[in-house]
Design an enzyme around this catalytic site. Structure first.
Site, short mmCIF file in Angstrom:
data_model
loop_
_atom_site.label_atom_id
_atom_site.label_comp_id
_atom_site.label_asym_id
_atom_site.label_seq_id
_atom_site.Cartn_x
_atom_site.Cartn_y
_atom_site.Cartn_z
N GLY A 34 -113.71 112.42 53.17
CA GLY A 34 -114.94 113.03 52.69
C GLY A 34 -116.02 111.99 52.50
O GLY A 34 -117.17 112.17 52.90
N GLU A 42 -116.15 104.80 48.99
CA GLU A 42 -116.93 104.16 47.92
C GLU A 42 -117.23 102.69 48.15
O GLU A 42 -117.48 101.96 47.18
CB GLU A 42 -116.18 104.30 46.59
CG GLU A 42 -114.90 103.47 46.46
CD GLU A 42 -113.64 104.16 46.89
OE1 GLU A 42 -112.55 103.72 46.51
OE2 GLU A 42 -113.74 105.17 47.61
N HIS A 67 -118.58 111.16 42.41
CA HIS A 67 -117.25 110.54 42.49
C HIS A 67 -117.34 109.14 43.10
O HIS A 67 -116.79 108.18 42.55
CB HIS A 67 -116.33 111.43 43.33
CG HIS A 67 -114.95 110.90 43.51
ND1 HIS A 67 -113.89 111.28 42.72
CD2 HIS A 67 -114.44 109.99 44.39
CE1 HIS A 67 -112.80 110.64 43.10
NE2 HIS A 67 -113.11 109.85 44.13
N GLU A 68 -118.03 109.04 44.23
CA GLU A 68 -118.12 107.74 44.90
C GLU A 68 -118.92 106.75 44.06
O GLU A 68 -118.60 105.56 44.04
CB GLU A 68 -118.72 107.89 46.30
CG GLU A 68 -118.01 108.89 47.20
CD GLU A 68 -116.51 108.66 47.28
OE1 GLU A 68 -116.05 107.51 47.24
OE2 GLU A 68 -115.77 109.66 47.40
N HIS A 101 -116.85 105.32 41.22
CA HIS A 101 -115.91 104.29 41.69
C HIS A 101 -116.48 102.88 41.52
O HIS A 101 -115.71 101.91 41.55
CB HIS A 101 -115.59 104.50 43.17
CG HIS A 101 -114.37 105.32 43.42
ND1 HIS A 101 -113.17 105.10 42.78
CD2 HIS A 101 -114.14 106.36 44.28
CE1 HIS A 101 -112.27 105.95 43.21
NE2 HIS A 101 -112.82 106.73 44.11
#
Length: 873
Positions: free
Chosen positions: A266, A269, A302-303, A306
């Site tokens: 998907g 990071e 989300h990335e 990270h």
């Protein structure tokens, strides 16, 4: 080397015998190949003369230089996967290696590869070894200085990690230019990134809490700048949220995101240079649904999260993968809950966990959150690592409380910044930090860590003993794990049981957190009003632990909870249990007419009492369980029977509740046009209503749906297609043609058409799917397109599970072909056969035959490992 010897085991972990504090990489990009010179500062950790083992795949070695001296062939051993250098200095030295690679012929989508006209990298988990010789393990952290040189006309954009510190034209060739990037923070090789190509840029500015200016750049294909705004806004929300909640600030001058069509994952990071599957970047309400907009917002976050939980602090080895992924999933789930509806997000996450991770945990590919061994680490990027890992973090949060948990996170970030850590390091830091806020904390970190070591979904059994005269309620609670036959050898898990007692007059006691830390344990609740009626329990509120459970609650009590429980999750869960029962009974040809009638009546009550006030909550409550969840509960599983049962119930609801649904639609439809994130709940309820009405035989609604497909809202367009899909009617075929003609020039959206076509039930479904693979707009090198067609077909229940086995044979043939060019995607696709043993005899036999064909083929280590696991249990 035997397959057994290829296994990597956690028990055999040893630190790398060399540190590499700094690496300089010089890339020279030419028309048919790339030359790379890597210069590494090496610090031996031993005074003994230890050979240096470097990983390398598909690399053409030119020369090796140590301290200015070119090594002769007798000083090293070169194989197809490794470079071993002998007779090294015991003092710090410089190692320079020159090699060549050919990214233009690299179809694996690992290392450096070509995506259309763009060069891009994917190094997690072990892709860096396809770029240069390196240990390529997460516990070797280095600061990187990267210089990239290429033809200016073909590659005007040259990106890497860190801050851009220099750029110029080549002094030797005016048609070429170069850019230098410096990343001052140590990182493992899997976070290295490089992009070279010709892209458009959309930019913005973010001011951190300390006043630093960060330039945000989003790079996309020509013509896609219009669809960047949502991603950039999402990133800025995430950056601010991480500062507000965790006091974690971004640390570089630039934050770059690149959208790539050909990408296995998907998103990735990579430090300061995120590479995204274009599907998870490009969006607005015209080309993306509400769910896709929210997913993009969550993945962008989300990335970004990270940057600390994964980049600044990484994992010591790949067995600790959930340390970064589970923790970061928990953080992105919390972010989305804070921005939208906490209750809806929690139910959405639980539903996904049950329909994917619980399935994984019940089958042969079940594994602990911290695996003990692997053949191909790519096979462990699973819902167990991500979603179950997030639930483990959430249990810590539930047990400790918000402030103590945040204190623990602050200590973890301070203690392990710039380091490679383990799950034990994390839990110890959280507990120590929490003790500062919570002095009397009594918590066994070692026992809690068993959640990382045990595979399978724990099962909890709860029964009640009621003393009607004294008002005392005893809960008898027992835990077990179906994956382990010898229960006595398993350490009991720490399971937080959040519950409340309810009666028809409302909740009596405060919400209570019980800790089940033994195989069996009794809990006493006192001072309840005496009486003959046993108090009703609201169990595992907010889904306080990732377990299944069985209680002695009656259907009557479940209906009461479904109507009145004040915890949204527990209310939804009670309804799911009732729907499960009804669907399973009908699928077994023993329908419970009274239960079905009561469900219809309760749905009618909920539409009247909840609908107009909170359509999002209503749509959540009325949503039927997924087929994968139902398969777990039926032994043996009859997938076609379950599908028919669900279609029947949806049709029944459409017929029985037609007037109520029509009336509700007329009341809420005005809010449908609200811009995202507003109006999401209304659109969800409309989506559900359309499907039920269409299945219930409402011919008028089918005509309306055909017109909606041409509208300006992708959410409503896809809702209309979804409502028409299970109904063989003229409107369905016309709607599919309309959708294709509207979006055939946009591959990201066309993937949705491919998926719809492949999953639509037809008499000739298999033939239609075969035709799709030769469609002129199908891109076999794009994982999104492959997943759309093959994944769509595997969800076409009657076609995939055809009793003649043709669906199984077709998927096996496609996996074998796909495995030759993309083992990562192929191995994931093979998991559609994971539960073959649980199916009825005719399906089981056909699936097994197909699996044997797959197992006897020449497969990659990725796919071979998955197939062996599927057949072994």
């Amino acid at each position: 080397m035997s397959k057994k010897e290829e296994l990597v085991r956690l028990s055999e972990y040893t630190p790398y015998p060399f540190q590499i504090p700094r690496i300089e990489l010089d890339f020279f990009i030419y028309e048919k190949y790339v030359v790379l010179i890597s210069t590494m500062e090496i610090e031996p950790l031993s005074k003994e003369n230890i050979p240096m083992v470097l990983k390398g795949i598909n690399l053409e070695l030119d020369e090796i230089i140590i301290q200015g001296q070119v090594l002769t062939n007798d000083k090293y051993i070169l194989s197809t996967k490794e470079l071993i250098i002998k007779d090294l200095p015991v003092e710090p030295f410089k190692l320079k290696i020159r090699n060549r690679i050919n990214p233009f012929e690299n179809n694996s989508l690992e290392g450096l590869y070509l995506s259309e006209s763009l060069l891009a990298t994917q190094c997690e988990a072990e892709g860096f070894r396809r770029i240069c010789f390196h240990p390529d393990r997460p516990d070797v952290l280095s600061k990187y200085l990267v210089r990239i040189e290429a033809e200016h006309k073909k590659f005007p954009l040259l990106l890497s990690n860190g801050n851009k510190i220099y750029s110029s034209n080549s002094t030797q060739d005016p048609s070429r230019h170069m850019v230098v990037w410096d990343d001052p923070f140590p990182k493992p090789s899997y976070l290295f990134a490089l992009v070279a190509g010709n892209l458009e840029r959309e930019s913005d500015i973010f001011i951190t809490r300390s006043g630093r200016k960060v330039v945000i750049n989003l790079y996309v294909d020509e013509g896609d700048k219009l669809y960047c705004n949502h991603a950039i806004k999402s990133l800025k929300k995430a950056m601010r949220w991480d500062e507000d909640i965790y006091q974690l600030e971004y640390d570089l001058d630039e934050y770059n995101i690149v959208a790539v069509r050909h990408f296995n994952m998907g998103a990735m990071e990579n430090k300061s240079l995120n590479i995204f599957n274009s599907k998870l970047v490009l969006a607005d309400s015209e080309i993306a649904t509400d769910d896709e907009l929210r997913r993009i917002e969550g993945v962008i976050a989300h990335e970004y999260f990270h940057n600390w939980t994964g980049n600044r602090i990484t994992c010591r080895d790949w067995f600790q993968l959930s340390l970064k992924e589970g923790l970061t999933v928990f953080r992105d789930q919390s972010f989305t809950a804070d921005l939208h509806s906490e209750s809806s997000k929690r139910i959405e996450d639980v539903s996904f966990l049950r329909s994917t991770q619980f399935i994984e945990d019940s089958g042969p590919t079940s594994h602990p959150v911290k695996p003990k061994e692997y053949l191909a680490i790519d096979n462990f990027y699973t819902t167990t690592i991500y979603e179950k890992g997030a639930e483990i973090i959430r249990m810590l949060y539930t047990i400790l409380g918000h402030k103590p948990f945040i204190k623990g996170m602050n200590l973890y970030a301070k203690r392990f910044d710039g380091c490679a850590a383990t799950t034990e390091d994390f839990i110890q830091s959280i507990v120590e930090g929490a003790c500062v806020e919570k002095n009397n904390l009594n918590f066994d970190a070692n026992q809690f860590s068993e959640w990382y070591n045990q595979k399978g979904t724990p099962h909890v059994v709860i029964s009640r003993e009621w003393e009607s005269k004294t008002g005392k309620l005893i809960l008898k609670v027992e835990q077990n794990n179906p994956k382990y036959k010898d229960k006595s050898s398993q350490t009991p898990l720490i399971i937080p049981l959040l519950m409340a007692v309810l009666t028809p007059d409302g909740r009596l006691n405060e919400e209570t957190l019980f800790i089940l830390d033994k195989h069996k344990k009794d809990f006493l609740i006192e001072d309840l009003p005496p009486g003959e009626r046993v108090p009703t329990l609201s169990l595992f509120r907010r889904f306080s632990a990732p377990v299944t459970w069985k209680s002695d609650l009656s259907n009557e009590e479940l209906f009461y909870l479904f109507k009145f429980d004040d915890d949204p999750f527990s209310r939804w869960d009670a309804g799911q249990k009732l729907m499960h029962k009804a669907l399973l009974e009908r699928a077994s040809n023993t329908p419970d007419f009274e239960l079905e009638s009561n469900l219809v009546a309760t749905f009618e009550y909920l539409i009247a009492s909840v609908g107009e006030q909170d359509p999002e909550a209503l749509s959540t409550l009325l949503n039927l369980p997924g087929l994968s969840e139902l398969e777990i509960a039926q032994q043996p599983a009859d997938p076609i029977g379950l599908y028919s049962s669900k279609i029947y119930l949806e049709s029944l609801l459409g017929k029985k509740l037609r007037c109520q649904l029509r009336a509700l639609l007329s009341k809420i439809s005005a809010s449908c046009a609200l811009n995202w994130p507003n109006g999401q709940g209304v659109r969800k309820m409309i989506t559900l209503s359309w499907r039920w009405l269409s299945l219930g035989g409402d011919v008028e609604i089918r005509g309306d749906l055909l017109q909606i497909v041409s509208g300006s809202s992708m959410t409503m367009t896809r809702a209309a297609l979804n409502a028409l899909q299970p109904v063989a009617c003229q409107e369905r075929e016309l709607a599919m043609i309309t959708f294709y003609n509207l979006w055939k020039d946009r591959p990201v959206i066309l993937d949705a058409w491919f998926s719809l076509e492949a999953s639509t039930p037809r008499k000739d479904s298999l033939q239609r799917v075969k035709e799709l693979l030769f469609h002129p707009l199908f891109d076999p090198k794009a994982p999104n397109a492959v997943r759309a067609v093959l994944g769509g077909f595997s969800s076409n229940i009657k076609a995939f599970h055809s009793i003649d086995g043709s669906g199984y044979r077709f998927i096996v043939d496609q996996i074998i072909d796909l495995d030759q060019r993309n083992p990562i995607t192929a191995s994931k696709m093979a998991k559609v056969f994971c539960r073959w043993r649980s199916y009825s005899a005719v399906n089981r036999k056909a699936m097994y035959k197909a699996l044997l064909t797959l197992s006897e083929s020449e497969l990659s280590s990725n796919t071979r490992e998955v197939v062996q696991l599927i057949l072994s249990e």
